[in-house]
Design a protein around this motif. Sequence first.
Motif, short mmCIF file in Angstrom:
data_model
loop_
_atom_site.label_atom_id
_atom_site.label_comp_id
_atom_site.label_asym_id
_atom_site.label_seq_id
_atom_site.Cartn_x
_atom_site.Cartn_y
_atom_site.Cartn_z
N ASN A 34 0.83 -1.22 0.00
CA ASN A 34 0.00 0.00 0.00
C ASN A 34 0.86 1.27 0.00
OD1 ASN A 34 0.81 0.54 2.64
ND2 ASN A 34 -1.19 0.20 3.55
N SER A 63 3.16 2.39 1.97
CA SER A 63 3.55 3.04 3.21
C SER A 63 5.00 2.73 3.58
CB SER A 63 2.63 2.59 4.35
OG SER A 63 1.29 2.95 4.10
N LEU A 88 -4.99 -1.53 9.86
CA LEU A 88 -5.33 -0.56 8.83
C LEU A 88 -6.48 0.35 9.25
CD1 LEU A 88 -4.94 -2.71 5.59
CD2 LEU A 88 -3.31 -1.10 6.59
N ALA A 89 -7.50 -0.24 9.86
CA ALA A 89 -8.62 0.59 10.32
C ALA A 89 -8.19 1.49 11.47
CB ALA A 89 -9.79 -0.30 10.74
N ARG A 95 -6.32 4.43 10.22
CA ARG A 95 -7.19 5.36 9.51
C ARG A 95 -8.02 6.23 10.46
NH1 ARG A 95 -10.14 5.49 4.69
NH2 ARG A 95 -11.32 7.44 4.68
N PHE A 96 -8.53 5.62 11.54
CA PHE A 96 -9.50 6.32 12.36
C PHE A 96 -9.00 6.73 13.74
CE2 PHE A 96 -12.17 3.51 9.59
CZ PHE A 96 -12.66 4.54 8.78
N ARG A 142 -5.37 6.52 15.24
CA ARG A 142 -3.95 6.15 15.18
C ARG A 142 -3.34 5.96 16.57
NH1 ARG A 142 0.24 6.53 11.38
NH2 ARG A 142 -1.31 7.13 9.83
N LEU A 144 -12.09 1.16 3.16
CA LEU A 144 -11.65 2.43 3.73
C LEU A 144 -11.54 3.54 2.69
CD1 LEU A 144 -8.86 1.18 6.15
CD2 LEU A 144 -11.23 1.74 6.69
N LYS A 145 -11.85 3.22 1.45
CA LYS A 145 -11.79 4.24 0.41
C LYS A 145 -13.09 5.03 0.40
CE LYS A 145 -10.90 4.89 -4.53
NZ LYS A 145 -10.63 4.20 -5.82
#
Length: 232
Positions: free
Chosen positions: A79, A81, A142-143, A146-147, A149, A217-218
């Motif tokens: 991805n 990163s 990943l979630a 995203r939301f 950290r 998550l997009k």
Amino acid sequence: MSGFDPLRRFVAEALGTGLLVATVVGSGIMAETLTHDTALALLGNTLATGAMLVVLITILGPISGAHFNPAVSLVFCLNRSLPARDLPAYIAAQFAGGVAGTIAAHLMFALPVLEVATKPRTGPAQWFSEGVAAFGLVVVILAGLRFERRTVPWLVGLYITAAYWFTASTSFANPAVAVARSLTNSFSGIRPVDLPGFIVAELLGALIALALMGWLLKPETVQQSHPLKAEP
């Protein structure tokens, strides 16, 4: 990526993986020493591992990202990163750190430096469990990134604590940890011959999670409609 140079990031990955494995193996040896109750031994092994994950991700995450797991590093490389040029060194550091962690645990308990595990962990249920464990781990990471950290250390620690108990394999979810655990003939061991099934399942689970979360998550692109202007 962090502002730390590559060498420091690689050392952080080796250090974190080593301390994680020392915790997994060492707490397993301690549990076996203190009780013959398998459930109680697993509980001790679980709590130590979950707690150590929270600590390690908190203190080393700012340096290297605190992957401690080749499957996680592969996901972050795919991805974008993690730079592809850093992936081999991350994975090498994780495997080396894991072996060092097993050695450290053995030395603390006056065991041979390395052993060959004889505990069987194989079969479709075990492989599927490892796929599920790795899938869930990547979903959580990943979630969380995203939301929330700041909560990722706790999310990962709590997830692994739970996954120890809801998976038949006790949630290795990590190829480097699996290899390191094949070098201890103790509570947490796994026969070397059983490693391929575990590692393949872990990688597949991680990749499926990456694909799913890439879609989930997009955010949807909403096209704003413009009201028609009234004709003069």
